[in-house]
Structures are given as structure tokens and as C-alpha cells.
Design a protein around this motif. Structure first.
Motif: not given
Length: 759
Positions: A576-585
Motif C-alpha cells: 500500500v503506497v501512501c503519498n499524503h506526506f512529503k515523502q512517499n511510504y
């Protein structure tokens, strides 16, 4: 038959007997005796109603009667006197044979006049054969023990002085006479064809086999020599404490007559028995000095042990005794090396493998150097090492045994899984080969295979195998060890995962062609339910985007394989890719964890009750999958920790200020595993599996052989199942009884120890 003719014939035979006795009994025979005997033979064969067999049989009895009386003169003699008397008597007997043959000279000259058929003639050489054969039977064979004792007494002299040359010549002459013994051919010799006398041929001219009489004498002579060697050694105290390097020097120079025995054995064709004799003496030596022999093993005196092995000279009892000490030494060596190698963790497994590999390498080198690579010693090495390894693994209790074998399987899993840090010095195939070499010595290899099966499924499903080549190599080695039947599920499991790659590629081409867009990169692994290592749990998770993708895949798969039905497992996982933050996790998460994270696309806060109802899972399962997410800090709860007792209205919020040093986070490691099966339940499953394996083996064996004795069937079952586990006799008997009740096999009504396969 005319009475006058009968009386005349008896008178002529009596005259011939007197002549033969006179010749054999006296040093010189008068010409009158010879002429009278020749005339008696001529008159006998010219008489009416004459048959050649009558003369032959009477002559045979005459010689036998004389030698029976003459043999009594040998009985009071012994030692050198016996051999001297025999030498003198035999030389005279040879001369007498020539004289007796003259009795029949006129008969041969008149053979044509008498109109006798050649095949009916009393052969000239047959006279010599009969006389020599009777000497062999009456003198040599009846008195063989007396002659053997005399020779042994002369060879094993008490004072150890060299044997006189004259005595040696007498022994050699006597043994040559025994070696010349042949069985008489029952068929008469045809004189006019001038054949070589059969007496001087072996019974089987092509094979060169010795006569039965010679074989009997040779066996008695060799056995007596062995006995006298033993007696002489027991009485020879000066060899106590003598080291191996000077033993055979004394064996030759001192009281041990090696050169004589070797020559005498060679005369009677017992050359191989001489090597046995040396081995017999060597056996007595090492039996008398067990502590010294054991010290040679402990100190690694390979040169002296190699000399000892060579001196055994193929003598089986000596080899067996030496093997016994080798086993004692190796058993002590294994215990000493392995007793300080505990097996309580995967890390310690590597130490065990290193210790066993070192023992195996040293012992193989030792056997190759000292025992010339003898397979018998290697077999005993394997048996001893197997006992030591099974003791170390902990076969004394089922619990320890299962745990230890599971550790070995987990070590193989650590080798075949992708490491966190690459290490170019690791040779996976070599490490796997060393591990499986140890597994091959285990009694309960099926327990290792059971654990390996589960771990292989995990690696393939989660795609964490170090390489496809390494998995193929390990699977090939396991197939060599267990056979195709036992590794079939592993092979199908591996093939399913390989085929799933092609299936995923086909599905992606299908979706691209039909312009399906899910917002999910779906990769599916389809595995046959029959090869899955445990009971599967069908997923009840509801994720809108994922469900839509699965529906499309299900339609695609059903169109491709109409007769198959898919079940989705909870073991599924995804990224699961989280792109809400400045850095993608990127989060590596199980299916339920992925569902939890995806729900936060629609809202920042959910209660436990809302998460549970939306995902359609139990509260315990929700708590187990939620805990590692909360631990990373992606989500936050109103309370310090979440448990099954936590209130249903507890809020779970998305952490807007989440930060982590890693851009890829594994959430699956923290998921609390479901409660494992009770140890007794696992043992019950193993018992059932083994019961079915034994019954299947019995049926296969009986189907092949149709009829078998009870002991033979038990032996075959143990042999068949030895590559999986070591079945005990009680287990085999119980399953034989079960198959008798099921009427797969039956007892033979005439012999209850025999089983018959029922078609």
C-alpha cells in the motif's frame, strides 16, 4: 553257470590275490610269482562265461583288503616317524604298481585274439588308477588327522629352532601327495586310443576345480593351523605389550613360521587361506591389546592402524573386530564433539551443521587413508553418526524431536529467504547440501519435510525466496533423499507458483486490452488446494477497489478453467503506497491491514466497531492486524493499547504528522499469529499420516510379491519407509492387522506366517 567253471574261476582269482599280496608285502618278488599271476589272469579271461567287470571288481577288493590291513601299521606312528614311514611305503607302493601291471601283459597282447570289445577291456591304466585311488582313500584320507597333527607338531616346535631341511622335504613330499589326489573316473579307459589317464586330470578339466578329497583335506589342514596359531600365541607371553610396528617383524623372525606356512598352503592350493591365517594371528594380537589399539585411534596413529588393517589380509573376523573398535572410537568422538552443541535456536543450528560436517569430513578422510576406503567401514561410520545426530537432535521425547526438526527446517528457510543484507560469501547451495546431509541421518525425516513444506509455501506466497535456482536445487536434493512420491506436493506447489507468474501476465494483458482500470496492481498466485500445507481460511474481507479487481480476475479465470473454483486466502498480502506526506511510504501489509489503511482514504477517524463491521472480521482478528499499524505510528488510538477488551467506540485516527526513517515498512512481522495447534493434536496428525504410509507400503509390497512371510514383509516395509521415518515393529503389526480386517490381504490357510494379496 557250470560248477566246474565257478570253481576254476575262484581258484584263479585266489592265485591272483596271492600273487598281488606277495608283491605288496615283500621287498622283492620272485619271477615264479609274477609268471603264475600272469598265467592266472590269462586263464581267467579265456574261461567260459567270462565278464570283464568281474575281474575289475575282484581286483579292486584285493587292493582294498590289503591296504586295510596295511593301514594299521601307521597308527602307532607320529611326528617325523610317520612321515618317514609314509615316504618309504609310498615309494615301494609305486614300484609295486608297475609289477602288478605286468600280470596283465599277456592279456593285452592277446586282446584281438580273444575278440573282446575295446570298451569292455580292463584298462591298463585303470589298474594304476585303482591302486592309487585306494591308497588315497585308505591311507591318506582315513589317516589325514594323524598326518596333519604330525605336520603341525613339526611346524610349531616348542624350542623355536629352525626346521631341519630333511623334515621340510618330508612335509613337502607328503603335502604334494595329498595335492595329487583325484577322484577316479567310473568309466573304463579305452586303451587302443591311448588316452591320458583320467586319474591325472581334475574332475572338471575346464574349471580346474580340485577333487572333493583335496578340498576336505585342505579345510582340515587350514583349520588345524589356525588352532595351533592360537595355542602358540596364548603360550607366547613375550608379545604382550609389543607395538604394531614390530609385531610382524617378530611374527616372521621369531616363533611364527610364516614362510613355512605360506609355502605349505601354496602346495595344497590354499594360498588365500594363508592370508586368512595371517589375519587370524593379527586378530589374536589386537584382541590381546585393546587399550593399545584404542589409543592408536585416539592419537590418530594412521600409519600403524593402516598396517594393522593390511595385516588383517581380508580375514573377515579380524575386520569385524577392527570395525568394532573403530565404532567405539567414532561414537566417543561424536559424543565429545556434539555434547557441547545445543540445538535450541535457529542460530545454534549452524553450529550443529558445522560440527557434523567436520566429523563427517575427518572420518571419511580417516577411512580413505587407513582402511583404503573400505565400504564396510563407511557403512558403520554412517550408522554411528546417525545415532549421535539423533541423540543430539533429542529423540528422547516427541516434543523435543518436533522442535529440533522444525529448527532445522527454519534454518533452511533462513538460507532460502531473501536476506536483509546481501552477503557475497554465502554459498546457499553448499549450505543446503550440508544441512540435507545431516537430515539424511535422521530417523524422523518426515517431520522435517512437514515443516519444510509449510515454510516453502510461505516463501513462495510472499515472494521472499532468495532465487529460483536455489529453490530448484533444494527441491532436487529433497527429491533424491525422499523420492518423487514424498516431494510431489512440493513440486506441484513450486510449479503452481511458476505458472501463476504467466497467469498474472496474461491477466494484465487481458485488462489492458479491455481497458479495465482498478487502481490496484493485482498479482495472483493460484495454488492447488490438495498441496496447500494446512487447512485454508477463506477471506471474508470487503475492499471495494480490490473486490472489483478480484471479480474481474474470477471471471477471467473461470473462462480459462471452467471446472475450477477459486477461494481467496487470508494469507494474501500487498503493498500500500501512501503519498499524503512529503515523502512517499510503501507499506508491506496483509490483506486485512491493507483494507484498514485503504479505509482512511475516505475519512480521518473510525471507531473499532466501524472498522470491524466494514471489513467483516472478528474483533480479535482486527486487534491483531491493527496492533503493528499503531506501533509504527501511522494510526493513533485514544487509548494506550488495543486489546479484545477495548471499548467498541474507541477512535482510531490517521496520524497527519507521521515520519519514519524507512520508506518501505513491513507491517506483517508484527501480526500476532493465530494460536498454534496443541502438541497432542500435531502428534495425532503425524500418527495418522504414518499409519496411512505404513498401510500403503504394505499394500504396494503385497501387490508386487503376492505372497510373503511375516518377517519378510516387515523387513520390506522398514526398507521402503526408511527414507521417511523408522517404523517400529508394533506399528507395522497393527497395520497388518488392520489390512487383514479390511481384506486387502489374507493369511495362507496352510501357513499362518504367510500373507497373501487379495485381488
Amino acid at each position: 553257470m557250470n560248477p566246474n567253471h565257478t570253481g576254476i574261476r575262484s581258484q584263479l582269482l585266489s592265485q591272483l590275490s596271492s600273487g598281488i599280496t606277495e608283491v605288496l608285502s615283500n621287498e622283492h618278488s620272485s619271477s615264479n610269482i609274477v609268471v603264475a599271476s600272469m598265467k592266472a589272469v590269462y586263464d581267467f579271461i579265456c574261461g567260459n562265461e567270462f565278464h570283464i567287470d568281474t575281474l575289475r571288481n575282484c581286483f579292486d577288493k584285493m587292493i582294498l583288503l590289503y591296504l586295510n590291513k596295511f593301514s594299521s601299521t601307521f597308527k602307532p606312528l607320529n611326528g617325523i616317524e610317520l612321515l618317514e614311514f609314509h615316504e618309504k611305503a609310498w615309494k615301494k607302493y609305486e614300484t609295486d604298481i608297475i609289477t602288478v601291471k605286468f600280470f596283465f601283459t599277456h592279456y593285452y597282447r592277446e586282446l584281438g585274439t580273444l575278440k573282446l570289445h575295446p570298451q569292455d577291456s580292463f584298462g591298463y591304466y585303470e589298474i594304476e588308477n585303482i591302486m592309487k585311488y585306494q591308497w588315497d582313500s585308505v591311507i591318506l584320507m582315513r589317516l589325514k588327522d594323524q598326518f596333519i597333527d604330525a605336520i603341525c607338531n613339526l611346524v610349531f616346535t616348542k624350542n623355536g629352532m629352525p626346521m631341519p631341511e630333511t623334515t621340510d622335504l618330508l612335509i613337502v613330499s607328503t603335502l604334494k601327495r595329498y595335492n595329487a589326489m583325484r577322484s577316479m573316473d567310473p568309466k573304463p579307459i579305452i586303451i587302443h586310443e591311448r588316452r591320458i589317464p583320467l586319474y591325472f586330470k581334475s574332475q572338471n578339466e575346464e574349471s580346474g576345480e580340485p577333487s572333493i578329497n583335496l578340498i576336505k583335506f585342505r579345510r582340515c589342514f587350514v583349520d588345524k593351523m589356525f588352532q595351533r596359531c592360537s595355542e602358540s600365541y596364548d603360550n607366547y607371553d613375550s608379545l604382550d605389550g609389543v607395538s604394531f610396528d614390530i609385531f610382524f617383524e617378530q611374527f616372521v623372525k621369531d616363533q611364527w613360521p610364516c614362510e613355512w606356512i605360506s609355502r605349505y598352503f601354496g602346495i595344497i592350493g590354499a594360498t588365500n587361506d594363508f592370508t586368512d591365517c595371517k589375519g587370524h594371528v593379527n586378530l589374536m594380537f589386537i584382541k590381546h591389546q585393546p587399550e593399545y589399539l584404542m589409543s592408536l585411534f585416539k592419537n590418530g596413529e594412521k600409519a600403524l592402524l593402516k598396517e594393522c588393517y593390511a595385516n588383517c589380509n581380508g580375514y573377515a573376523p579380524a575386520y569385524d573386530f577392527l570395525r568394532g573398535y573403530f565404532v567405539k572410537w567414532m561414537d566417543a568422538h561424536c559424543n565429545e564433539t556434539l555434547q557441547n552443541v545445543p540445538l535450541k535456536s535457529v542460530f545454534q543450528t549452524k553450529n550443529l551443521i558445522g560440527a557434523v560436517t567436520s566429523i563427517l569430513k575427518n572420518c571419511v578422510e580417516f577411512i580413505d587413508t587407513v582402511f583404503c576406503g573400505n565400504n564396510g567401514f563407511k557403512k558403520y561410520m554412517d550408522l554411528t553418526l546417525a545415532k549421535a545426530i539423533n541423540r543430539c537432535v533429542g529423540t528422547e521425547s516427541p516434543k523435543n524431536k518436533c522442535h529440533s526438526l522444525e529448527l532445522l527446517a527454519r534454518y533452511s528457510d533462513s538460507l532460502l529467504s531473501k536476506p536483509q543484507k546481501t552477503n557475497p560469501q554465502i554459498d546457499v547451495e553448499a549450505d543446503i547440501a550440508q544441512l540435507l546431509a545431516i537430515v539424511n541421518y535422521l530417523d524422523d525425516k518426515d517431520l522435517f519435510l512437514r515443516a519444510y513444506h509449510k515454510l516453502l509455501a510461505r516463501r513462495l506466497i510472499q515472494k521472499v525466496s532468495i532465487s529460483e535456482n536455489a529453490e530448484t536445487f533444494a527441491l532436487g536434493e529433497l527429491t533424491k533423499m525422499f523420492g518423487n512420491d514424498q516431494t510431489r506436493k512440493l513440486q506441484i506447489l513450486f510449479a503452481n507458483c511458476q505458472n501463476s507468474k504467466e497467469l498474472t501476465t496474461e491477466f494484465k494483458n487481458f485488462t489492458a486490452k479491455n481497458n479495465f482500470r482498478f487502481g490496484v496492481d493485482l498479482s495472483v498466485t493460484v495454488i492447488n488446494q490438495s498441496v496447500w500445507p494446512s487447512n485454508y481460511t477463506q477471506s471474508t474481507l470487503v475492499i471495494p477497489r480490490l473486490c472489483h479487481a478480484l471479480e474481474i480476475f474470477n471471471a477471467f479465470y473461470s473462462n480459462k478453467y471452467a471446472s475450477r473454483k477459486l477461494h481467496y486466502l487470508e494469507n494474501s498480502y500487498g503493498e500500500v503506497v501512501c503519498n499524503h506526506f512529503k515523502q512517499n511510504y510503501t507499506f508491506l501489509a496483509k490483506l486485512h491491514q491493507a483494507g484498514i489503511l485503504i479505509m482512511f482514504n475516505n475519512a480521518d477517524t473510525y471507531t473499532l466497531e466501524q472498522l470491524q463491521s466494514t471489513l467483516n472480521i472478528s474483533k480479535d482478528s482486527l486487534v491483531a492486524h491493527l496492533a503493528p499499524i499503531l506501533k509504527t505510528g501511522v494510526l493513533k488510538a485514544d487509548c494506550e493499547s488495543i486489546t479484545s477488551e477495548t471499548a467498541a467506540d474507541t477512535d482510531i485516527r490517521f496520524n497527519m504528522e507521521f515520519k519514519n526513517n524507512h520508506c518501505k515498512i513491513n507491517l506483517m512481522k508484527g501480526v500476532r499469529k493465530a494460536a498454534t495447534k496443541d502438541q497432542r493434536a500435531v502428534a495425532k496428525e503425524i500418527e495418522i499420516d504414518r499409519k496411512m504410509a505404513v498401510q500403503a507400503a504394505i499394500v504396494r509390497i503385497m501387490k508386487k510379491d503376492k505372497r510373503l512371510l511375516h518377517t519378510s514383509l516387515v523387513t520390506e516395509v522398514i526398507k521402503t519407509l526408511s527414507n521417511r521415518f523408522q517404523p517400529d515393529i508394533k506399528l507395522i503389526k497393527n497395520n497388518i492387522g488392520a489390512l487383514l480386517e479390511k481384506e486387502y490381504i489374507a493369511r495362507d490357510p496352510n501357513n499362518h506366517e504367510v500373507y497373501v494379496y487379495v485381488v
